[in-house]
Design an enzyme around this catalytic site. Structure first.
Site, PDB file in Angstrom:
ATOM      1  NE  ARG A  90       1.635  -4.151  -5.577  1.00 53.49           N
ATOM      2  CZ  ARG A  90       2.044  -2.917  -5.729  1.00 53.49           C
ATOM      3  NH1 ARG A  90       2.353  -1.944  -4.864  1.00 53.49           N
ATOM      4  NH2 ARG A  90       1.476  -2.568  -6.870  1.00 53.49           N
ATOM      5  CE1 TYR A  91       2.964  -5.242   0.317  1.00 47.25           C
ATOM      6  CE2 TYR A  91       1.673  -2.899  -0.217  1.00 47.25           C
ATOM      7  CZ  TYR A  91       2.985  -3.731  -0.323  1.00 47.25           C
ATOM      8  OH  TYR A  91       4.163  -3.362  -0.953  1.00 47.25           O
ATOM      9  NE  ARG A  94       0.223  -2.063   3.758  1.00 42.01           N
ATOM     10  CZ  ARG A  94       0.659  -3.083   3.597  1.00 42.01           C
ATOM     11  NH1 ARG A  94       0.249  -4.107   4.231  1.00 42.01           N
ATOM     12  NH2 ARG A  94       2.068  -2.702   3.367  1.00 42.01           N
ATOM     13  CB  CYS A 103      -2.933  15.758  -9.424  1.00 40.78           C
ATOM     14  SG  CYS A 103      -2.915  13.873  -9.359  1.00 40.78           S
ATOM     15  CB  CYS A 107       4.712  15.170  -9.844  1.00 37.50           C
ATOM     16  SG  CYS A 107       3.631  15.841  -8.324  1.00 37.50           S
ATOM     17  CB  CYS A 110       3.485  11.470 -11.788  1.00 42.95           C
ATOM     18  SG  CYS A 110       1.958  10.578 -11.147  1.00 42.95           S
ATOM     19  NE  ARG A 112      -1.080   4.633  -8.947  1.00 40.78           N
ATOM     20  CZ  ARG A 112      -1.172   5.072  -7.425  1.00 40.78           C
ATOM     21  NH1 ARG A 112      -1.253   5.645  -7.119  1.00 40.78           N
ATOM     22  NH2 ARG A 112      -1.043   3.564  -6.777  1.00 40.78           N
ATOM     23  CG  ASP A 272       8.168   4.039  -8.442  1.00 39.06           C
ATOM     24  OD1 ASP A 272       8.651   3.252  -7.998  1.00 39.06           O
ATOM     25  OD2 ASP A 272       7.147   4.633  -7.944  1.00 39.06           O
ATOM     26  CG  ASP A 309       6.245  -0.023  -4.839  1.00 39.87           C
ATOM     27  OD1 ASP A 309       5.890  -1.144  -5.148  1.00 39.87           O
ATOM     28  OD2 ASP A 309       5.131   0.863  -4.622  1.00 39.87           O
ATOM     29  CE  LYS A 316       4.670   1.842  -1.704  1.00 32.81           C
ATOM     30  NZ  LYS A 316       3.306   1.207  -2.152  1.00 32.81           N
TER      31      LYS A 316
HETATM   32  C1  PLP Z   1       2.318   1.579  -1.371  1.00 31.13           C
HETATM   33  C2  PLP Z   1       1.111   0.651  -1.328  1.00 31.13           C
HETATM   34  C3  PLP Z   1       0.250   0.557  -0.206  1.00 31.13           C
HETATM   35  C4  PLP Z   1       0.659   1.097   1.136  1.00 31.13           C
HETATM   36  O1  PLP Z   1       1.913   0.467   1.539  1.00 31.13           O
HETATM   37  P1  PLP Z   1       2.451   0.834   2.952  1.00 31.13           P
HETATM   38  O2  PLP Z   1       3.586   0.087   3.142  1.00 31.13           O
HETATM   39  O3  PLP Z   1       1.555   0.380   4.133  1.00 31.13           O
HETATM   40  O4  PLP Z   1       2.500   2.337   3.052  1.00 31.13           O
HETATM   41  C5  PLP Z   1      -0.762  -0.483  -0.206  1.00 31.13           C
HETATM   42  N1  PLP Z   1      -1.141  -1.009  -1.289  1.00 31.13           N
HETATM   43  C6  PLP Z   1      -0.555  -0.848  -2.619  1.00 31.13           C
HETATM   44  C7  PLP Z   1      -0.939  -1.345  -3.689  1.00 31.13           C
HETATM   45  C8  PLP Z   1       0.524  -0.048  -2.636  1.00 31.13           C
HETATM   46  O5  PLP Z   1       1.127   0.300  -3.936  1.00 31.13           O
HETATM   47  S1  SF4 Z   2       2.965  12.263  -7.966  1.00 30.05           S
HETATM   48 FE1  SF4 Z   2       1.327  11.915  -9.574  1.00 30.05          FE
HETATM   49  S2  SF4 Z   2      -0.531  11.262  -8.597  1.00 30.05           S
HETATM   50 FE2  SF4 Z   2       0.866  12.215  -6.906  1.00 30.05          FE
HETATM   51  S3  SF4 Z   2       0.379  14.387  -7.267  1.00 30.05           S
HETATM   52 FE3  SF4 Z   2       1.915  14.314  -8.489  1.00 30.05          FE
HETATM   53  S4  SF4 Z   2       1.058  13.726 -10.448  1.00 30.05           S
HETATM   54 FE4  SF4 Z   2      -0.649  13.605  -9.013  1.00 30.05          FE
END
Ligand code: PLP
Ligand code: SF4
Length: 345
Positions: A90-91, A94, A103, A107, A110, A112, A272, A309, A316
């Protein structure tokens, strides 16, 4: 003491962690979402406390079946930025490498939750090669963030392999792991595990997900100390959760406990819009009020950035609270001062 990961409603009831009367609710949630509680977390639950912050994070609740407007299966738009399976880019500098879907705990909030769970668990074979290939041919990728799921459930041999493969790519300078394992399954952090992460001269950072000071068991603290002594910078990620950590005293204690364990609180995440999580989501105004309260009375090194986010995948951003307007700045006690200062002629 329970010694295996509890995965079924019947296990939770048999372990005395959940009430038989709620069996129908548990079964209904289990149809839709994964459940798992590690021994370390089960040991911390006080079943007589209806507000136990460990239980509320991991024991299923019928409210998870209530979906509210805006909630989606992919709340932060991972899919829109995925050039190959397992990569979210996305960025510019990174990308995420989602190496495993499972996992050690699931959670209840979560983000995801629609994609994590046991089953097609690992990125392997050709898919893993394609992900490494994408990283290798994308020179602006300075940092790789390994997430999932929780990558620390992998065997040390696999962690070492991933570390070495990434470290061998010239332009990758930073390897960042995201995990709940050091606190939720501390027995995994063996000397062999630490050695596996240490096989590169590239900087290896570890981001530990923790939402309540009660998660810091004796064993968890020892696991974190081991990682810290091995030289990995440790940062912490927390999700703001209604009824679990959304009060000043709880966050103050959590962030201090993190710093005492050499973890720099990095992000406090606004919840989220994952399906069935409305009962745990605060408003942004509530989160800002909490941050405002912590500012000034909590050491600067214990202050995370409050982060949203943006739904859909726009990225973010810090979400305040704001201290400045065009003519004034507010101090930590809430008093407003003219800024720039008024000169007297
Ligand atoms: C959260 C996230 C990151 C990390 O973001 P930082 O602000 O550097 O901690 C990088 N890529 C994606 C796609 C993310 O969702
Ligand atoms: S937030 Fe989601 S991905 Fe992270 S440890 Fe919990 S269940 Fe796993």
């Amino acid at each position: 003491m329970t010694r295996r990961i509890l995965r079924q409603p019947a296990d939770l009831i048999a372990a005395g962690l959940a009430d038989e009367n709620r069996r129908a609710d548990f079964d209904a949630v289990a149809q839709r979402y994964s459940i798992a509680i590690t021994p370390a977390m089960a040991d911390l639950i006080d079943p007589t406390d209806p507000h136990d912050p460990i239980a509320l994070q991991f024991i299923p609740d019928a409210q998870e079946l209530i979906e509210t407007p805006g909630e989606t299966a992919d709340p932060i738009g991972d899919a829109t930025h995925s050039p190959v399976e397992g990569i979210v880019h996305r960025y510019p500098d990174r990308a995420l490498l989602k190496i495993v879907h499972a996992c050690p705990v699931y959670c209840r909030f979560c983000f995801r939750r629609e994609t994590v769970g046991p089953g097609s668990e690992f990125l392997t074979g050709e898919k893993l090669e394609a992900a490494f290939d994408y990283i290798a041919r994308t020179p602006q990728l300075w940092e790789i963030i390994i997430t999932g799921g929780d990558p620390f459930i992998l065997a040390p041999r696999r962690l070492q392999d991933i570390t070495e493969r990434l470290a061998a790519i010239d332009h990758v300078k930073i390897i960042r792991w995201h995990s709940r394992v050091p606190l939720v399954e501390p027995e995994r952090i063996t000397d062999e595990f630490v050695a596996a992460l240490s096989t590169s001269t590239k900087a290896v950072w570890i981001s530990i997900h923790t939402n309540h000071a009660r998660e810091f068991s004796h064993e968890g603290r020892a696991a974190i100390a081991k990682l810290s002594r091995a030289g990995f910078p440790l940062i912490g990620q927390t999700v703001l959760l209604r009824g679990i950590n959304d009060d000043v005293a709880t966050l103050d204690t959590l962030f201090r406990t993190m710093v005492e364990n050499r973890i720099k609180p990095y992000y406090l995440h606004q919840g989220d819009y994952a399906p069935g999580t409305a009962h745990r989501r605060t408003t942004l105004a509530e989160g800002q009020a909490l941050m405002r309260n912590l500012r000034g009375k909590l050491s600067g090194i214990a202050q995370p950035t409050y982060i949203l986010d943006i739904p859909g995948g726009a990225g973010k951003v810090p979400v305040g609270p704001p201290y400045l307007d065009e003519s004034h700045v507010e101090d930590p006690n809430g008093t407003r001062h003219p800024y720039p200062p008024q000169g007297e002629h």
